[in-house]
Design an enzyme around this catalytic site. Structure first.
Site, mmCIF file in Angstrom:
data_model
loop_
_atom_site.group_PDB
_atom_site.id
_atom_site.type_symbol
_atom_site.label_atom_id
_atom_site.label_comp_id
_atom_site.label_asym_id
_atom_site.label_seq_id
_atom_site.Cartn_x
_atom_site.Cartn_y
_atom_site.Cartn_z
ATOM 1 C CD GLU A 175 53.104 74.876 49.145
ATOM 2 O OE1 GLU A 175 52.146 74.239 48.686
ATOM 3 O OE2 GLU A 175 54.251 74.827 48.681
ATOM 4 N NE ARG A 176 57.032 76.572 51.606
ATOM 5 C CZ ARG A 176 57.866 75.629 52.006
ATOM 6 N NH1 ARG A 176 58.087 75.408 53.300
ATOM 7 N NH2 ARG A 176 58.483 74.867 51.122
ATOM 8 C CD GLU A 227 59.014 75.029 43.707
ATOM 9 O OE1 GLU A 227 57.883 75.214 44.177
ATOM 10 O OE2 GLU A 227 60.057 75.477 44.197
ATOM 11 C CG ASP A 276 61.560 80.710 46.529
ATOM 12 O OD1 ASP A 276 60.617 81.519 46.531
ATOM 13 O OD2 ASP A 276 61.454 79.532 46.917
ATOM 14 C CD GLU A 316 58.906 79.573 51.496
ATOM 15 O OE1 GLU A 316 58.259 80.256 50.689
ATOM 16 O OE2 GLU A 316 59.393 78.454 51.218
HETATM 17 O O1 GCW Z 1 58.988 79.649 47.894
HETATM 18 C C1 GCW Z 1 58.697 78.436 47.284
HETATM 19 C C2 GCW Z 1 57.944 77.705 48.317
HETATM 20 C C3 GCW Z 1 56.863 76.796 47.792
HETATM 21 C C4 GCW Z 1 56.028 77.580 46.786
HETATM 22 C C5 GCW Z 1 56.919 78.026 45.649
HETATM 23 C C6 GCW Z 1 56.193 78.882 44.628
HETATM 24 C C7 GCW Z 1 53.683 77.442 46.390
HETATM 25 O O2 GCW Z 1 58.842 77.021 49.142
HETATM 26 O O3 GCW Z 1 56.102 76.391 48.898
HETATM 27 O O4 GCW Z 1 54.929 76.836 46.307
HETATM 28 O O5 GCW Z 1 57.975 78.812 46.140
HETATM 29 O O6 GCW Z 1 56.282 80.096 44.725
HETATM 30 O O7 GCW Z 1 55.548 78.348 43.745
#
Ligand code: GCW
Length: 660
Positions: free
Chosen positions: A149-150, A276, A355, A383
């Protein structure tokens, strides 16, 4: 060549020292190596192995083993001192490395080799080092199927097609790279723990994980896993994950026993709960202290730690609701719980309240919970900072967080308020580890800063460049001049003045000014015909500014005092607002986008000037990325400038091209 062997040595390239006098000055001090007795897979065995591989390559010497107490040559000695610390000193006929434990000797060996590889002279060598932070961790967001992921650097280093990979030569190289910069903890799997990864803590995977742990242990690195809060339910063993249900507590205790039986020095769990769509204590009407303590209690008998993430917010917001502010969420959820967490819980807090945007204020949670252990979470994987297609040297950004005065007084910086630092890893199985060859500098820089937050980004950039490409000062300076300032360059052609979020939704690459404006993620900039920015003041906005200690709250509250680079994070301002530089807001948006895009273009030329000094494959790979950056930065410039021109109707005072 086995694809498992196809990887770059990165900053452990150990390129031969060209200067003969320098080479000889080192060589005569290093031909004999004396060390205390050690076990087969011990850190000291790794130190010996590293020295024996590196010294011939750097200096052309064969290293002979000395006996007894040596008066000449390189001697490694176990003496007193703090764990992991070491001292390194040069004498006329040798080098003495002393440490309290084997790990200190390993770290000291790596530092010695770095010192040589950087082209320094032995005479100046007189170091005494101890890590400032006990926990220096990389968090991988890797899934069992091998995806990341990312991730912008290929597939997972640890997992493939539902299996845990065996500890081959690539993973050994990975462990060496980590240890060489002092990283001592790795979480292997994504914090979004889905069904397959929930099973990592079962006998299906533990034997394979134990093999990885054995490799990492010899380099002083402890393994951690991300855990699914609802694991007892997901694994079909209970019908609840309620943290106050004694069956759930018993389940986690038994689980911890099984895990530590397989991996006796296992580190513990990272947990993303109620975030999330991940399950968490809220499902059962419990709070996050109750949730975290459930796990903390289960792992405490084994010395385990729970890293409980504070990235908890409403991801189903309605943009029409102006009363909810995502920036407030972490503080609102966690601040009131101070004093309620067990001692082996660490709250893991993202650097900023949103974020990982290119620029955010420091999260107000840091320093605000005197009875709770905290860890800073940074994002090395890019990211929101160009996805390893753009050059963005992050130690400069990280430094701005680490130095931030979360408390008053000379020791009030963030770095002193936390027990450790974790970064979301930027490495994968790409042959150069990080997609962009120059993004290796972020990985290196993270380790160096976690070891010593007082280091300067400029020194980190130069050290990294010299170790990776050789110590030719012209090359080192040219690379440093590309790395330094690249974060601010990225920032200047993307979203303006701390407002963030003008990226394409989901994948987060490239411009889309309204991409997140009417979405449910709580990420709005409120640009209209008159102005832009989020009013987060106490007096008329969301009140986020008031989450800071009074001196900071007063700064952020007042647009005349607010740091300019964050002004739109805290204030909604008219386009004609006069910034402290004397430039109106709208003009400063145009200026920064024109300048940022031209600085991105200049990176291509700087790199081209290095063609003769850089190995062909790396040269062309980086050139390709810099050309993409140049083009994408121009797109950012044009999209953002046109967006604000159309909203405001104000022309560029300098008459440059803004598309209609
Ligand atoms: O930055 C966001 C990302 C998600 C990530 C989330 C997190 C792992 O877009 O991909 O999930 O934060 O930090 O939990």
């Amino acid at each position: 060549m086995d694809s498992n062997d196809d990887f770059s040595p990165a900053w452990l390239a150990y390129k031969p020292i060209a200067n003969r006098t320098l080479r000889e000055a080192w060589a005569h001090r290093l031909e004999v190596l004396t060390l205390p007795p050690f076990g087969l897979y011990s850190p000291l065995a790794r130190a010996e192995q590293e020295l024996k591989e590196a010294l011939p390559s750097l200096l052309g010497v064969e290293v002979k083993r000395g006996r007894g107490i040596a008066s000449k040559g390189l001697s490694l000695e176990l003496t007193g001192g703090a764990p992991e610390s070491f001292s390194l000193r040069c004498f006329p006929d040798g080098i003495r490395l002393k440490a309290a434990d084997e790990l200190g000797l390993l770290y000291g060996s790596f530092r010695l080799l770095a010192w040589i590889a950087q082209g320094r002279e032995p005479e100046g060598l007189d170091l005494a080092e101890a890590p400032r932070l006990g926990l220096r961790m990389l968090d991988h967001w890797d899934n069992l199927d091998g995806s990341v992921e990312r991730g912008y650097a290929g597939k997972s280093l640890f997992f493939r097609d539902g299996r845990v990979l065996p500890p081959g030569s690539r993973l050994r190289a990975y462990a060496r790279l980590l240890a060489s910069v002092g990283i001592n903890a790795v979480a292997l799997n994504n914090v979004n723990v889905r069904d397959p990864e929930t099973r990592l803590i079962t006998p299906l995977y533990l034997p394979r994980l134990a093999k990885l742990a054995e490799l990492f242990r010899s380099y002083g690195i402890r393994l951690y896993l991300s855990a699914n809060f609802a694991a007892p339910v997901t694994l079909g063993e209970l019908d609840t994950a309620d943290p106050l249900d004694p069956r759930v507590a018993a389940w986690w205790e038994e689980r911890a026993r099984i895990v530590w039986e397989a991996i006796p020095d296992f580190g513990g769990f990272v947990v993303k709960a109620d975030s999330e769509h991940r399950p968490g204590p809220f499902t059962y009407g419990r709070d996050h202290a109750e949730g975290a303590n459930l796990l903390a209690k289960a792992v405490a008998p084994y010395g385990g730690t729970i890293f409980w993430r504070c990235f908890v917010y409403n991801c189903l917001q309605d943009w029409r609701d102006r009363s909810t502010d995502r920036a407030r969420a972490a503080y609102d959820h966690f601040h009131g719980l101070d004093g309620r967490f067990l001692p082996n819980v660490r709250l893991q807090i993202k650097n900023g309240p949103m974020d990982f945007q290119p620029r955010e204020p420091v999260s107000p949670l840091f320093g605000s919970m005197p009875s709770t252990g905290q860890v800073l979470e940074l994002q090395a994987t890019q990211e929101y900072t160009g996805q390893q297609r753009h050059l963005c040297f992050l130690p400069e950004q990280w430094k701005s967080y680490l130095d931030f005065p979360v408390a008053t007084g000379p020791d009030g910086d963030l770095a002193r308020s936390v027990q450790g630092i974790a970064a979301v890893a930027n490495a994968g199985d790409d042959p150069n580890w990080t997609g962009h060859d120059l993004a290796q500098a972020n990985w290196y820089g993270f380790g160096r800063l976690a070891w010593n937050p007082e280091l300067q980004p400029g020194d980190i950039a130069r050290e990294w460049a010299a170790q990776t490409f050789g110590p030719d000062p012209k090359v080192v300076e040219a690379l440093a001049s590309m790395l330094l300032g690249s974060w601010e360059t990225y920032e200047s052609y993307t979203a303006p003045l701390g407002v963030g979020w003008m990226v394409n939704p989901n994948h987060h690459y490239g411009p889309s000014p309204d991409g997140y404006e009417y979405d449910r993620w709580g990420t709005y900039h409120f640009a209209d015909r008159d102005g832009v920015g989020v009013d987060r003041t106490r007096s008329k906005g969301t009140g986020f500014a008031a989450q800071y200690r009074p001196e900071l709250a007063a700064l952020f509250e007042d647009p005349a005092l607010c740091p300019q680079e964050l002004i739109l994070f805290f204030h909604h301002l008219p386009y004609g607002w006069m910034l402290r530089s004397g430039t109106p807001l709208i003009q400063s948006i145009y200026d920064s986008h024109f300048e940022g895009a031209s600085r991105a273009a200049a990176l291509v030329e700087k790199w081209k000037a290095l063609e003769a000094s850089i190995e062909g494959k790396i040269y062309s790979a980086v050139l390709k990325r810099l050309e993409e950056q140049k083009e994408n930065a121009a797109l950012w410039r044009d999209v953002i400038n046109t967006y604000f021109f159309r909203k405001s109707g104000v022309a560029d005072a300098r008459g440059r091209l803004i598309h209609r």
